[in-house]
Write a protein that holds these residues in place. Structure first.
Motif, PDB file in Angstrom:
ATOM      1  N   UNK A 316     126.394  69.571 -40.376  1.00  0.00           N
ATOM      2  CA  UNK A 316     126.643  71.001 -40.607  1.00  0.00           C
ATOM      3  C   UNK A 316     125.485  71.875 -40.133  1.00  0.00           C
ATOM      4  N   UNK A 317     125.832  73.011 -39.546  1.00  0.00           N
ATOM      5  CA  UNK A 317     124.857  74.019 -39.118  1.00  0.00           C
ATOM      6  C   UNK A 317     125.058  75.240 -39.996  1.00  0.00           C
ATOM      7  N   UNK A 318     123.946  75.765 -40.543  1.00  0.00           N
ATOM      8  CA  UNK A 318     124.024  76.873 -41.502  1.00  0.00           C
ATOM      9  C   UNK A 318     123.591  78.189 -40.877  1.00  0.00           C
ATOM     10  N   UNK A 319     124.126  79.286 -41.405  1.00  0.00           N
ATOM     11  CA  UNK A 319     123.614  80.609 -41.060  1.00  0.00           C
ATOM     12  C   UNK A 319     122.206  80.722 -41.630  1.00  0.00           C
ATOM     13  N   UNK A 320     121.248  81.114 -40.791  1.00  0.00           N
ATOM     14  CA  UNK A 320     119.852  81.186 -41.232  1.00  0.00           C
ATOM     15  C   UNK A 320     119.629  82.317 -42.223  1.00  0.00           C
ATOM     16  N   UNK A 321     120.504  83.314 -42.208  1.00  0.00           N
ATOM     17  CA  UNK A 321     120.377  84.433 -43.134  1.00  0.00           C
ATOM     18  C   UNK A 321     121.705  85.156 -43.263  1.00  0.00           C
ATOM     19  N   UNK A 322     121.766  86.119 -44.195  1.00  0.00           N
ATOM     20  CA  UNK A 322     122.973  86.925 -44.356  1.00  0.00           C
ATOM     21  C   UNK A 322     123.189  87.783 -43.111  1.00  0.00           C
ATOM     22  N   UNK A 323     124.437  87.967 -42.712  1.00  0.00           N
ATOM     23  CA  UNK A 323     124.687  88.819 -41.553  1.00  0.00           C
ATOM     24  C   UNK A 323     126.145  88.856 -41.170  1.00  0.00           C
ATOM     25  N   UNK A 324     126.396  89.324 -39.941  1.00  0.00           N
ATOM     26  CA  UNK A 324     127.753  89.404 -39.399  1.00  0.00           C
ATOM     27  C   UNK A 324     127.778  88.681 -38.052  1.00  0.00           C
ATOM     28  N   UNK A 325     128.878  87.947 -37.807  1.00  0.00           N
ATOM     29  CA  UNK A 325     128.998  87.196 -36.559  1.00  0.00           C
ATOM     30  C   UNK A 325     129.152  88.182 -35.401  1.00  0.00           C
ATOM     31  N   UNK A 326     128.148  88.185 -34.521  1.00  0.00           N
ATOM     32  CA  UNK A 326     128.143  89.097 -33.378  1.00  0.00           C
ATOM     33  C   UNK A 326     129.035  88.561 -32.264  1.00  0.00           C
ATOM     34  N   UNK A 327     128.948  87.249 -31.994  1.00  0.00           N
ATOM     35  CA  UNK A 327     129.771  86.597 -30.985  1.00  0.00           C
ATOM     36  C   UNK A 327     130.065  85.174 -31.450  1.00  0.00           C
ATOM     37  N   UNK A 328     131.239  84.666 -31.079  1.00  0.00           N
ATOM     38  CA  UNK A 328     131.588  83.274 -31.345  1.00  0.00           C
ATOM     39  C   UNK A 328     132.571  82.851 -30.266  1.00  0.00           C
ATOM     40  N   UNK A 329     132.159  81.891 -29.417  1.00  0.00           N
ATOM     41  CA  UNK A 329     133.021  81.517 -28.311  1.00  0.00           C
ATOM     42  C   UNK A 329     132.520  80.287 -27.591  1.00  0.00           C
ATOM     43  N   UNK A 330     132.869  80.224 -26.291  1.00  0.00           N
ATOM     44  CA  UNK A 330     132.502  79.068 -25.477  1.00  0.00           C
ATOM     45  C   UNK A 330     132.085  79.560 -24.096  1.00  0.00           C
ATOM     46  N   UNK A 331     131.030  78.942 -23.558  1.00  0.00           N
ATOM     47  CA  UNK A 331     130.641  79.191 -22.172  1.00  0.00           C
ATOM     48  C   UNK A 331     130.199  77.871 -21.546  1.00  0.00           C
ATOM     49  N   UNK A 332     130.173  77.826 -20.230  1.00  0.00           N
ATOM     50  CA  UNK A 332     129.854  76.585 -19.521  1.00  0.00           C
ATOM     51  C   UNK A 332     128.457  76.096 -19.870  1.00  0.00           C
ATOM     52  N   UNK A 333     127.516  77.002 -20.006  1.00  0.00           N
ATOM     53  CA  UNK A 333     126.135  76.614 -20.286  1.00  0.00           C
ATOM     54  C   UNK A 333     125.901  76.360 -21.778  1.00  0.00           C
ATOM     55  N   UNK A 334     126.390  77.254 -22.617  1.00  0.00           N
ATOM     56  CA  UNK A 334     126.096  77.174 -24.057  1.00  0.00           C
ATOM     57  C   UNK A 334     127.048  76.268 -24.827  1.00  0.00           C
ATOM     58  N   UNK A 335     128.194  75.931 -24.224  1.00  0.00           N
ATOM     59  CA  UNK A 335     129.209  75.211 -24.981  1.00  0.00           C
ATOM     60  C   UNK A 335     129.745  76.109 -26.083  1.00  0.00           C
ATOM     61  N   UNK A 336     130.106  75.536 -27.196  1.00  0.00           N
ATOM     62  CA  UNK A 336     130.521  76.341 -28.352  1.00  0.00           C
ATOM     63  C   UNK A 336     129.282  76.998 -28.965  1.00  0.00           C
ATOM     64  N   UNK A 337     129.349  78.300 -29.157  1.00  0.00           N
ATOM     65  CA  UNK A 337     128.174  79.011 -29.668  1.00  0.00           C
ATOM     66  C   UNK A 337     128.579  80.037 -30.717  1.00  0.00           C
ATOM     67  N   UNK A 338     127.579  80.420 -31.537  1.00  0.00           N
ATOM     68  CA  UNK A 338     127.731  81.487 -32.540  1.00  0.00           C
ATOM     69  C   UNK A 338     126.463  82.325 -32.513  1.00  0.00           C
ATOM     70  N   UNK A 339     126.610  83.646 -32.420  1.00  0.00           N
ATOM     71  CA  UNK A 339     125.480  84.579 -32.530  1.00  0.00           C
ATOM     72  C   UNK A 339     125.688  85.403 -33.805  1.00  0.00           C
ATOM     73  N   UNK A 340     124.630  85.554 -34.597  1.00  0.00           N
ATOM     74  CA  UNK A 340     124.724  86.308 -35.852  1.00  0.00           C
ATOM     75  C   UNK A 340     123.708  87.437 -35.837  1.00  0.00           C
ATOM     76  N   UNK A 341     124.162  88.624 -36.195  1.00  0.00           N
ATOM     77  CA  UNK A 341     123.284  89.791 -36.294  1.00  0.00           C
ATOM     78  C   UNK A 341     122.906  90.012 -37.752  1.00  0.00           C
ATOM     79  N   UNK A 342     121.615  90.124 -38.021  1.00  0.00           N
ATOM     80  CA  UNK A 342     121.108  90.303 -39.381  1.00  0.00           C
ATOM     81  C   UNK A 342     120.439  91.678 -39.464  1.00  0.00           C
ATOM     82  N   UNK A 343     121.142  92.655 -40.003  1.00  0.00           N
ATOM     83  CA  UNK A 343     120.595  94.004 -40.045  1.00  0.00           C
ATOM     84  C   UNK A 343     120.473  94.581 -38.641  1.00  0.00           C
ATOM     85  N   UNK A 344     119.507  95.457 -38.442  1.00  0.00           N
ATOM     86  CA  UNK A 344     119.338  96.116 -37.154  1.00  0.00           C
ATOM     87  C   UNK A 344     118.377  95.390 -36.232  1.00  0.00           C
TER      88      UNK A 344
END
Length: 442
Positions: A316-344
């Motif tokens: 399991x991979x955890x969110x490092x902090x509280x936030x909102x999912x900025x992006x979640x998808x797939x790309x050739x280089x990153x594979x499956x990825x998740x980006x999370x925005x924490x505040x500003x």
């Protein structure tokens, strides 16, 4: 008037003509009456008696009719049936010799019957069946502490949730690290849930991938749950100490006056920092933050703007902090990825996931599972690539945590309550540390 006088005269005449035998009986009666008058108590004694009202009505007690007598019925016994592999609810009802009509009535009139659709092998169903072969009641053991009871009523089946309260026993465990926290804790008899919670509590001040060293030691005081003498599992961690590289960290469970629960240091500082030091448990770092790293796939010098954590696929991979999912998808280089925005100011990135557990726009909490380790995209093996950006600039995840704003603290007005609540645990930790010759101070 004439008739009354004539009647009295006739009565007198009748008495005067009594035979002598009757006169003798009358004389004896007069003598007995005189003796009784002599033996009667005086006026003082009479006054001491409790007067009984002459008009008191006494209700006679009638015998209880046989048909109204109390009848104690023998309690129906429960028929227990354990769910087998491949069992369906209809198969279990057939095994209990109950009709499909009983099952249909139960499912259509009772509440919370969804639990019956997810029964698993090993679970137990109990039935009360009347003399006519009809279902009167059924109980489903949901887990070790709770059951659902379905009882036949006037218009169908009523549902009752029954929860048993376990006995709570306090336990202390300690160990010295020789290779890893996980192995040391297991050898000390600590359950996996307590090990994970221990790592969670200290996750804001220690990176259990990078910071753990041989001869580190820990003490943990926690609850064990029992029911009727049977061990059910572990409860809450009450207090813990971890000594790492000459510095000791202590954590205490504290419930504030609003019922919120969190872990704090002795000084009242929250153990929960804004970000975890590592977004997964008990792995190893395979590649550090390095602006001049040689790329393992392309064999060229390319900046490595994150940290690679080698771990088994599915970790399991955890969110490092509280936030909102900025992006979640797939790309050739990153594979499956998740980006999370924490505040500003902050963004964290998680690459090469086997699967994602969140979607774009979702709110996430610190330590919530957002995906699982994989090797998708440009990856030579299963690992997590983790990045930390502050105001759009990549920072070293291993060192940036110490430069972030301090965590929340127990307020000044709440400090007396906090100190009172943790004082017993403080004494226990110090006592256990002294008994084991452990250092409890940094």
């Amino acid at each position: 008037m004439f008739n009354r006088s004539a009647r009295r005269h006739a009565e007198y005449k009748s008495k005067a003509q009594f035979p002598r035998r009757h006169l003798a009986i009358a004389a004896s009666t007069l003598i007995a009456l005189g003796v009784s008058l002599v033996l009667l108590p005086g006026e003082d004694a009479q006054a001491k008696r409790t007067a009984i009202p002459l008009d008191l009505e006494l209700t006679p007690i009638s015998p209880i009719p046989e048909e109204d007598a109390l009848v104690v019925e023998a309690q129906q016994e429960w028929l227990d049936i354990e769910v087998r592999s491949g069992d369906s609810l209809s198969a279990i009802f057939a095994r209990a010799k109950l009709s499909p009509q009983d099952l249909h009535e139960l499912l259509t009139t009772a509440k919370k019957t969804k639990a019956l659709n997810t029964i698993k092998p090993g679970q137990k169903l109990s039935f009360q069946i009347n003399d006519n072969g009809k279902l009167d009641a059924m109980s489903l053991r949901v887990d070790k502490l709770s059951s659902l009871v379905f009882e036949r009523g006037v218009t169908g089946f009523n549902t009752t949730e029954v929860t048993e309260t376990p006995e709570i026993r306090q336990r202390v465990a300690s160990a010295t690290i020789t290779s890893s926290l996980y192995k040391a804790a297991q050898e000390a008899g600590v359950s996996q849930s307590i090990i994970m919670e221990l790592a969670n509590i200290f996750g804001g001040v220690l990176d259990f991938v990078y910071d753990v060293r041989k001869n580190d030691h820990f003490i943990v005081i926690y609850e064990e749950l029992y029911l009727n003498g049977e061990h059910l599992g572990s409860g809450q961690i009450l207090a813990a100490l971890y000594h790492n590289q000459g510095q000791s960290f202590q954590a205490y469970r504290y419930i504030n006056d609003e019922g919120d629960v969190d872990y704090f240091s002795e000084a009242g500082e929250s153990m929960r920092k804004a970000f975890l030091r590592a977004p997964l448990d008990f792995t190893r770092i395979s590649s550090k933050f390095d602006p001049k790293r040689l790329h393992p796939v392309f064999k060229t010098v390319r900046p490595h703007r994150g940290v690679d954590y080698a771990a088994a696929r599915g970790t399991p991979v955890y969110a490092a902090g509280d936030g909102r999912v900025l992006e979640a998808g797939y790309s050739k280089a990153n594979g499956n990825y998740v980006f999370i925005k924490h505040g500003e100011a902050y963004v964290t990135k998680y690459l090469h996931l086997h699967k994602r557990a969140v979607s774009k726009g979702e709110r996430v909490k610190q330590r919530e599972t957002i995906g699982w380790v994989g090797s998708t995209g440009y990856a030579t093996g299963p690992h997590l690539h983790y990045e930390f950006l502050m105001n759009g600039v990549h920072r070293n995840p291993a060192t940036i945590i110490d430069k972030l704003p301090p965590p929340k603290r127990v307020s000044g007005k709440d400090m007396p309550r906090f100190q009172q609540q943790i004082s017993g645990m403080q004494l226990q930790l110090r006592t256990y540390a002294a008994q084991r010759n452990y250092s409890s101070e940094g």
